[in-house]
Structures are given as structure tokens and as C-alpha cells.
Design a protein around this motif. Structure first.
Motif, PDB file in Angstrom:
ATOM      1  N   UNK A   8     -10.926   9.186 -12.035  1.00 55.10           N
ATOM      2  CA  UNK A   8     -10.571   8.137 -12.995  1.00 55.10           C
ATOM      3  C   UNK A   8      -9.090   8.125 -13.352  1.00 55.10           C
ATOM      4  N   UNK A   9      -8.410   9.249 -13.179  1.00 53.63           N
ATOM      5  CA  UNK A   9      -6.970   9.265 -13.465  1.00 53.63           C
ATOM      6  C   UNK A   9      -6.211   8.326 -12.541  1.00 53.63           C
ATOM      7  N   UNK A  10      -6.830   7.958 -11.429  1.00 50.16           N
ATOM      8  CA  UNK A  10      -6.183   7.097 -10.446  1.00 50.16           C
ATOM      9  C   UNK A  10      -6.801   5.697 -10.413  1.00 50.16           C
ATOM     10  N   UNK A  11      -7.526   5.326 -11.464  1.00 51.50           N
ATOM     11  CA  UNK A  11      -8.209   4.029 -11.455  1.00 51.50           C
ATOM     12  C   UNK A  11      -7.257   2.861 -11.243  1.00 51.50           C
ATOM     13  N   UNK A  12      -6.079   2.908 -11.885  1.00 55.42           N
ATOM     14  CA  UNK A  12      -5.180   1.763 -11.783  1.00 55.42           C
ATOM     15  C   UNK A  12      -4.644   1.581 -10.379  1.00 55.42           C
ATOM     16  N   UNK A  13      -4.288   2.691  -9.709  1.00 57.91           N
ATOM     17  CA  UNK A  13      -3.766   2.550  -8.349  1.00 57.91           C
ATOM     18  C   UNK A  13      -4.888   2.243  -7.365  1.00 57.91           C
ATOM     19  N   UNK A  49      -7.006  19.413   8.556  1.00 56.71           N
ATOM     20  CA  UNK A  49      -8.100  19.560   9.519  1.00 56.71           C
ATOM     21  C   UNK A  49      -7.554  19.906  10.898  1.00 56.71           C
ATOM     22  N   UNK A  50      -7.844  21.134  11.318  1.00 56.23           N
ATOM     23  CA  UNK A  50      -7.618  21.556  12.691  1.00 56.23           C
ATOM     24  C   UNK A  50      -8.833  22.380  13.101  1.00 56.23           C
ATOM     25  N   UNK A  51      -9.140  22.457  14.385  1.00 56.32           N
ATOM     26  CA  UNK A  51     -10.361  23.161  14.794  1.00 56.32           C
ATOM     27  C   UNK A  51     -10.421  24.611  14.337  1.00 56.32           C
ATOM     28  N   UNK A  52      -9.252  25.267  14.222  1.00 52.03           N
ATOM     29  CA  UNK A  52      -9.247  26.684  13.870  1.00 52.03           C
ATOM     30  C   UNK A  52      -8.997  26.941  12.393  1.00 52.03           C
ATOM     31  N   UNK A  53      -8.949  25.882  11.569  1.00 55.38           N
ATOM     32  CA  UNK A  53      -8.778  26.082  10.128  1.00 55.38           C
ATOM     33  C   UNK A  53     -10.021  26.748   9.549  1.00 55.38           C
ATOM     34  N   UNK A  54      -9.805  27.631   8.584  1.00 54.85           N
ATOM     35  CA  UNK A  54     -10.918  28.378   8.001  1.00 54.85           C
ATOM     36  C   UNK A  54     -11.758  27.482   7.104  1.00 54.85           C
ATOM     37  N   UNK A  55     -13.093  27.559   7.228  1.00 54.12           N
ATOM     38  CA  UNK A  55     -13.941  26.786   6.313  1.00 54.12           C
ATOM     39  C   UNK A  55     -13.909  27.384   4.911  1.00 54.12           C
ATOM     40  N   UNK A  56     -14.201  26.538   3.937  1.00 58.70           N
ATOM     41  CA  UNK A  56     -14.307  27.030   2.572  1.00 58.70           C
ATOM     42  C   UNK A  56     -12.980  27.342   1.919  1.00 58.70           C
ATOM     43  N   UNK A  57     -11.889  26.807   2.446  1.00 53.05           N
ATOM     44  CA  UNK A  57     -10.591  27.070   1.847  1.00 53.05           C
ATOM     45  C   UNK A  57     -10.385  26.267   0.578  1.00 53.05           C
ATOM     46  N   UNK A  58      -9.240  26.471  -0.045  1.00 54.35           N
ATOM     47  CA  UNK A  58      -8.902  25.754  -1.265  1.00 54.35           C
ATOM     48  C   UNK A  58      -8.001  24.579  -0.916  1.00 54.35           C
ATOM     49  N   UNK A  59      -8.447  23.371  -1.199  1.00 52.79           N
ATOM     50  CA  UNK A  59      -7.712  22.172  -0.815  1.00 52.79           C
ATOM     51  C   UNK A  59      -7.483  21.297  -2.046  1.00 52.79           C
ATOM     52  N   UNK A  60      -6.304  20.675  -2.103  1.00 53.34           N
ATOM     53  CA  UNK A  60      -5.937  19.823  -3.225  1.00 53.34           C
ATOM     54  C   UNK A  60      -6.470  18.409  -2.993  1.00 53.34           C
ATOM     55  N   UNK A  61      -7.439  18.021  -3.803  1.00 56.03           N
ATOM     56  CA  UNK A  61      -8.025  16.686  -3.693  1.00 56.03           C
ATOM     57  C   UNK A  61      -7.534  15.746  -4.792  1.00 56.03           C
ATOM     58  N   UNK A  62      -6.663  16.246  -5.664  1.00 50.13           N
ATOM     59  CA  UNK A  62      -6.310  15.491  -6.860  1.00 50.13           C
ATOM     60  C   UNK A  62      -5.508  14.232  -6.560  1.00 50.13           C
ATOM     61  N   UNK A 103       0.821  -1.201   0.000  1.00 49.63           N
ATOM     62  CA  UNK A 103       0.000   0.000   0.000  1.00 49.63           C
ATOM     63  C   UNK A 103       0.861   1.259   0.000  1.00 49.63           C
ATOM     64  N   UNK A 104       1.991   1.219   0.665  1.00 48.84           N
ATOM     65  CA  UNK A 104       2.882   2.377   0.665  1.00 48.84           C
ATOM     66  C   UNK A 104       3.439   2.635  -0.732  1.00 48.84           C
ATOM     67  N   UNK A 105       3.738   1.570  -1.456  1.00 50.59           N
ATOM     68  CA  UNK A 105       4.204   1.721  -2.835  1.00 50.59           C
ATOM     69  C   UNK A 105       3.094   2.285  -3.720  1.00 50.59           C
ATOM     70  N   UNK A 106       1.874   1.809  -3.533  1.00 47.96           N
ATOM     71  CA  UNK A 106       0.738   2.351  -4.281  1.00 47.96           C
ATOM     72  C   UNK A 106       0.573   3.830  -3.981  1.00 47.96           C
ATOM     73  N   UNK A 107       0.714   4.206  -2.715  1.00 49.98           N
ATOM     74  CA  UNK A 107       0.619   5.615  -2.344  1.00 49.98           C
ATOM     75  C   UNK A 107       1.677   6.463  -3.027  1.00 49.98           C
ATOM     76  N   UNK A 108       2.878   5.941  -3.117  1.00 48.01           N
ATOM     77  CA  UNK A 108       3.949   6.698  -3.775  1.00 48.01           C
ATOM     78  C   UNK A 108       3.632   6.941  -5.243  1.00 48.01           C
ATOM     79  N   UNK A 109       2.961   5.985  -5.878  1.00 44.09           N
ATOM     80  CA  UNK A 109       2.557   6.168  -7.274  1.00 44.09           C
ATOM     81  C   UNK A 109       1.530   7.286  -7.411  1.00 44.09           C
ATOM     82  N   UNK A 110       0.820   7.581  -6.341  1.00 42.52           N
ATOM     83  CA  UNK A 110      -0.158   8.675  -6.344  1.00 42.52           C
ATOM     84  C   UNK A 110       0.444   9.979  -5.836  1.00 42.52           C
TER      85      UNK A 110
END
Length: 276
Positions: A201-206, A250-263, A42-49
């Protein structure tokens, strides 16, 4: 490392356990060769991502601390951690009791090794209980007489489903579990949840490779869910903190609605409160 020569009944060291794999990610020693082999895959799969599985596991662990501290400081005194995993540093009861002495905690797991370690660790703490239970039947957990004796379920409590619901591959079953837990929360109760994110779908193989690894573990599989599916587990709840975001953000004081990388996928986390 764990001793495979002196095992209690019901434990097969040749079948990887998700709890022991997670222990390995965190640098623990309560794992067997099969767990380490699966975790390394799983760690190797993660590195591919472009991800580091150990960093994500540590961030997920930090999320538990952030969330429990926030809730304890807000007045929550009862916690049920389902799929608790092996004890490590800063467990739920340690964080809760540090910020709110007298907090009571129930740990729930279906892995015999987890329960052995948990009961040994908690034997001298009357405010903490460890029981065997199955995430697939939340009513059986919440209706367990030991839980009813340990907690006052007529008062608000928090349920933790941290890095566990993605081991329920069937979407309908996962939705049913989350919905039932939300229904059982008292007004002012909370759901603390993190879940593996399928980045598209770009990550379907992993993603397929990861599912294959976990199909050979005690979990029997791994879900492939996107942002909207994970966020829906909080339907009807008030989201706290930054909302549903990558676990490292995620921390209690983090601002809501921020820009986060989900890719790149990883794990999403959130805390929801049942309105009064």
C-alpha cells in the motif's frame, strides 16, 4: 526508429504497444513516438519507486537466458515462448541451440509487428516457428496443428510466460491461464515465469499511475499482484534455483531461501518443474 509510413494492416502507431515499449526499455529501435512516450512515463514512475525500468528490463532479459540455459543443459529440447515480444539479443532459440543443438522453439505473440520481425529473423531456421496466438486461450496455442507438427507435445516441454501475465488484470483469468498451462505440461515439463510485483500500500499512488499508463496501451491494463499471488502461479510445481525472487537475483546457482528486498517492487521470476 520504426517507420510509421509503411505499416501493415492492423497496426496503429498512435496506440502504445507493450512489446514496442519493452523494445524501447532494452534500447531497441523498433518503436514509435507513442511507445516511447508511454515508456518514458513508466520510467519516471519507476524512479519514484527507486527502480530503474531499463535495468529491470535488462535483468528480465538476462533471466530468460539463465532459465533457458539451465533447462537446455538439463535436457529440455522444446520451448514455447508466449508473448515473445520483438527479437533482440540472445533470444530463446539462440540460447537453447547454443547449449543444446537441435532444440525446437515456438514463439507466440498477438502483435503484428512482433510476428513480422520474428518470421523474417527465423525464416531460415527450420527448428523455430512463430505463430499468432492469444495468452488468454492457451489451449488454442497448444492445440494449434502447426505447434503439434513442430513439437512433440507428448514429451516434456517448457512454456515461457515472461513479463506477460501481469497484462491480464483480472486475477481469476490470470489464475485460469496459469493453471491450464500447468495442467497441460508433461511430467518433466517446466513453467518459466516473471511478473511485475506490487510492493504494498505504500506504493499505491505509483501503482495506480502505472495502471493508468498501461490502460492506454494494446494490453488494456496492468495487474496489481503481491508475492503470494505471483508465487501461486507455480502451485503444484517444483521450484528450481532460488525459487520466486526478484528477477535481478535469479540465477540457476543462487541459493534458495535467501533474503531479498521486495519493498521496491520490480519483477519477480521463477522456474517450476512438473513432477514425474
Amino acid at each position: 526508429m520504426a517507420d510509421a509510413d509503411h505499416l501493415p494492416a492492423g497496426i496503429n502507431p498512435n496506440v502504445p504497444s507493450v512489446a514496442r515499449m519493452y523494445d524501447y526499455y532494452l534500447g531497441g529501435r523498433d518503436n514509435f513516438a507513442a511507445d516511447r512516450e508511454a515508456a518514458e512515463k513508466m520510467m519516471e514512475i519507476g524512479r519514484r519507486m527507486g527502480n530503474d525500468a531499463r535495468e529491470i528490463a535488462l535483468a528480465n532479459r538476462a533471466f530468460i537466458g539463465h532459465a533457458v540455459r539451465m533447462l537446455a543443459e538439463a535436457g529440455v529440447r522444446q520451448f514455447i515462448d508466449i508473448g515473445a515480444g520483438l527479437p533482440t539479443q540472445d533470444n530463446v532459440h539462440q540460447v537453447a541451440q547454443r547449449h543444446a543443438p537441435g532444440s525446437r522453439v515456438v514463439y507466440v505473440d498477438n502483435d503484428p509487428i512482433v510476428l513480422i520481425h520474428a518470421r523474417a529473423l527465423l525464416a531460415r531456421d527450420p527448428d523455430v516457428l512463430a505463430i499468432e496466438g492469444d495468452l488468454k486461450d492457451p489451449d488454442a496455442i497448444l492445440d494449434d496443428p502447426r505447434v503439434a507438427e513442430h513439437l512433440d507435445l507428448s514429451q516434456p516441454y517448457a512454456v515461457l510466460l515472461v513479463a506477460v501475465l501481469h497484462f491480464i488484470p483480472d486475477n481469476g483469468e490470470a489464475d485460469r491461464i496459469a493453471a491450464r498451462i500447468r495442467e497441460r505440461l508433461r511430467p518433466g515439463g517446466h513453467l518459466v515465469l516473471s511478473h511485475l510485483l506490487y510492493a504494498g500500500h505504500d506504493m499505491d499512488d505509483v501503482a495506480t499511475a502505472g495502471q493508468q499508463v498501461y490502460s492506454g496501451t494494446t494490453s488494456g491494463g496492468l495487474a496489481r499482484r503481491g508475492y503470494d499471488e505471483i508465487a501461486s502461479f507455480f502451485d503444484g510445481l517444483e521450484l528450481l534455483g532460488p525459487g520466486v525472487v526478484p528477477v535481478a537475483d535469479w540465477t540457476p546457482d543462487a541459493a534458495p531461501g535467501g533474503s531479498y528486498d521486495l519493498a521496491k517492487g520490480g519483477i519477480l521470476a521463477g522456474v517450476g518443474r512438473r513432477p514425474a
